[in-house]
Design a protein around this motif. Sequence first.
Motif, PDB file in Angstrom:
ATOM      1  N   ARG A 163       0.841  -1.204   0.000  1.00  0.00           N
ATOM      2  CA  ARG A 163       0.000   0.000   0.000  1.00  0.00           C
ATOM      3  C   ARG A 163       0.880   1.259   0.000  1.00  0.00           C
ATOM      4  O   ARG A 163       0.604   2.232  -0.698  1.00  0.00           O
ATOM      5  N   GLN A 164       1.927   1.239   0.808  1.00  0.00           N
ATOM      6  CA  GLN A 164       2.843   2.377   0.849  1.00  0.00           C
ATOM      7  C   GLN A 164       3.595   2.507  -0.475  1.00  0.00           C
ATOM      8  O   GLN A 164       3.853   3.622  -0.949  1.00  0.00           O
ATOM      9  N   LEU A 165       3.908   1.370  -1.084  1.00  0.00           N
ATOM     10  CA  LEU A 165       4.538   1.381  -2.407  1.00  0.00           C
ATOM     11  C   LEU A 165       3.625   2.053  -3.424  1.00  0.00           C
ATOM     12  O   LEU A 165       4.071   2.908  -4.197  1.00  0.00           O
ATOM     13  N   ALA A 166       2.348   1.675  -3.423  1.00  0.00           N
ATOM     14  CA  ALA A 166       1.390   2.274  -4.354  1.00  0.00           C
ATOM     15  C   ALA A 166       1.310   3.781  -4.144  1.00  0.00           C
ATOM     16  O   ALA A 166       1.273   4.560  -5.110  1.00  0.00           O
ATOM     17  N   HIS A 167       1.307   4.199  -2.891  1.00  0.00           N
ATOM     18  CA  HIS A 167       1.217   5.631  -2.579  1.00  0.00           C
ATOM     19  C   HIS A 167       2.447   6.373  -3.105  1.00  0.00           C
ATOM     20  O   HIS A 167       2.323   7.450  -3.710  1.00  0.00           O
ATOM     21  N   TRP A 168       3.609   5.801  -2.888  1.00  0.00           N
ATOM     22  CA  TRP A 168       4.860   6.429  -3.331  1.00  0.00           C
ATOM     23  C   TRP A 168       4.896   6.550  -4.852  1.00  0.00           C
ATOM     24  O   TRP A 168       5.270   7.597  -5.391  1.00  0.00           O
ATOM     25  N   LEU A 169       4.489   5.510  -5.540  1.00  0.00           N
ATOM     26  CA  LEU A 169       4.524   5.516  -7.000  1.00  0.00           C
ATOM     27  C   LEU A 169       3.514   6.504  -7.590  1.00  0.00           C
ATOM     28  O   LEU A 169       3.846   7.279  -8.501  1.00  0.00           O
ATOM     29  N   ILE A 202      -1.508  20.748   5.055  1.00  0.00           N
ATOM     30  CA  ILE A 202      -2.702  20.062   4.571  1.00  0.00           C
ATOM     31  C   ILE A 202      -2.633  18.609   5.020  1.00  0.00           C
ATOM     32  O   ILE A 202      -1.624  17.933   4.785  1.00  0.00           O
ATOM     33  N   TYR A 203      -3.668  18.144   5.685  1.00  0.00           N
ATOM     34  CA  TYR A 203      -3.706  16.757   6.146  1.00  0.00           C
ATOM     35  C   TYR A 203      -4.576  15.938   5.192  1.00  0.00           C
ATOM     36  O   TYR A 203      -5.720  16.292   4.934  1.00  0.00           O
ATOM     37  N   ARG A 204      -4.007  14.843   4.673  1.00  0.00           N
ATOM     38  CA  ARG A 204      -4.737  14.016   3.715  1.00  0.00           C
ATOM     39  C   ARG A 204      -4.783  12.563   4.189  1.00  0.00           C
ATOM     40  O   ARG A 204      -3.766  12.021   4.641  1.00  0.00           O
ATOM     41  N   LEU A 205      -5.942  11.956   4.040  1.00  0.00           N
ATOM     42  CA  LEU A 205      -6.124  10.539   4.343  1.00  0.00           C
ATOM     43  C   LEU A 205      -6.258   9.759   3.040  1.00  0.00           C
ATOM     44  O   LEU A 205      -6.964  10.190   2.124  1.00  0.00           O
ATOM     45  N   TYR A 206      -5.580   8.627   2.962  1.00  0.00           N
ATOM     46  CA  TYR A 206      -5.671   7.760   1.794  1.00  0.00           C
ATOM     47  C   TYR A 206      -6.056   6.357   2.247  1.00  0.00           C
ATOM     48  O   TYR A 206      -5.587   5.882   3.289  1.00  0.00           O
ATOM     49  N   ASP A 207      -6.901   5.702   1.445  1.00  0.00           N
ATOM     50  CA  ASP A 207      -7.212   4.301   1.701  1.00  0.00           C
ATOM     51  C   ASP A 207      -7.211   3.574   0.360  1.00  0.00           C
ATOM     52  O   ASP A 207      -6.875   4.152  -0.678  1.00  0.00           O
ATOM     53  N   ASP A 208      -7.563   2.296   0.371  1.00  0.00           N
ATOM     54  CA  ASP A 208      -7.495   1.511  -0.860  1.00  0.00           C
ATOM     55  C   ASP A 208      -8.340   2.109  -1.986  1.00  0.00           C
ATOM     56  O   ASP A 208      -7.965   2.028  -3.155  1.00  0.00           O
ATOM     57  N   TYR A 209      -9.459   2.725  -1.634  1.00  0.00           N
ATOM     58  CA  TYR A 209     -10.303   3.315  -2.664  1.00  0.00           C
ATOM     59  C   TYR A 209      -9.625   4.519  -3.332  1.00  0.00           C
ATOM     60  O   TYR A 209      -9.996   4.915  -4.441  1.00  0.00           O
ATOM     61  N   SER A 210      -8.619   5.079  -2.672  1.00  0.00           N
ATOM     62  CA  SER A 210      -7.866   6.188  -3.267  1.00  0.00           C
ATOM     63  C   SER A 210      -7.006   5.706  -4.425  1.00  0.00           C
ATOM     64  O   SER A 210      -6.716   6.465  -5.356  1.00  0.00           O
TER      65      SER A 210
END
Length: 222
Positions: free
Chosen positions: A38-44, A120-128
């Motif tokens: 999940r962290q990999l996906a976010h970084w990419l 700015i505070y952002r939340l990410y989940d799988d749907y992101s």
Amino acid sequence: MQKKSKTAAFTERGFAFGNIWKFYSFKAGKIVELRNDRQLAHWLLNIEFDSSIREFEIGKVERALDESKREKIYSFSAIVTPLLSPVEWHDIFLQQPQTGSVQWNECEEKRLLALKHKAIYRLYDDYSYFPRKQKIFPLLKVATLLSSGKNIAIPQQLIEKAHAHINDQQSGYIRDYLSVLNSFSTTTSLLYFSRLFASGEIQVEFDEAFFHMKTKWRKNDQ
């Protein structure tokens, strides 16, 4: 029997073991450790290949912030600094915290602190990530090439020819880019193409294949 990874849907790796990734970040100029898929996906998707991001920290990023007149240590999944907008604090979850839960209260506290600190505070989940899921594996290939080629010096003649082509054409296809550089190895030419993309000098339009001959690029005028 090996257990299926909850985030295998992102990378198609398929198993839960060994899900710590290490890559050379062209943007940061150093090796970064990504703790799960999940962290990999976010970084990419949101950091390494986003030309609007100038610098970042990712992993378990801690900051001492004042809350109710006392300092408290807060952990974030990532902190990024965009080129033209305020610093962003990112947290990554499997799914959005349930309203009223301990996790939700912590996120609300961070959101209020972000306002106070002009962040700015952002939340990410799988749907992101699911809407751009098909881009993860191609970007993983780009990151792998950049990592394996981090110490390779690009010939000056290749650099000059590549920039002449990009400046002259403004946009085009990988096949034409490689045709202009046919006196050099394809791998070296694609490595430099990947560096141009990672640095934000060009934008690349792709879905499921980055290095396809019909992949289109265009010069970034930012």
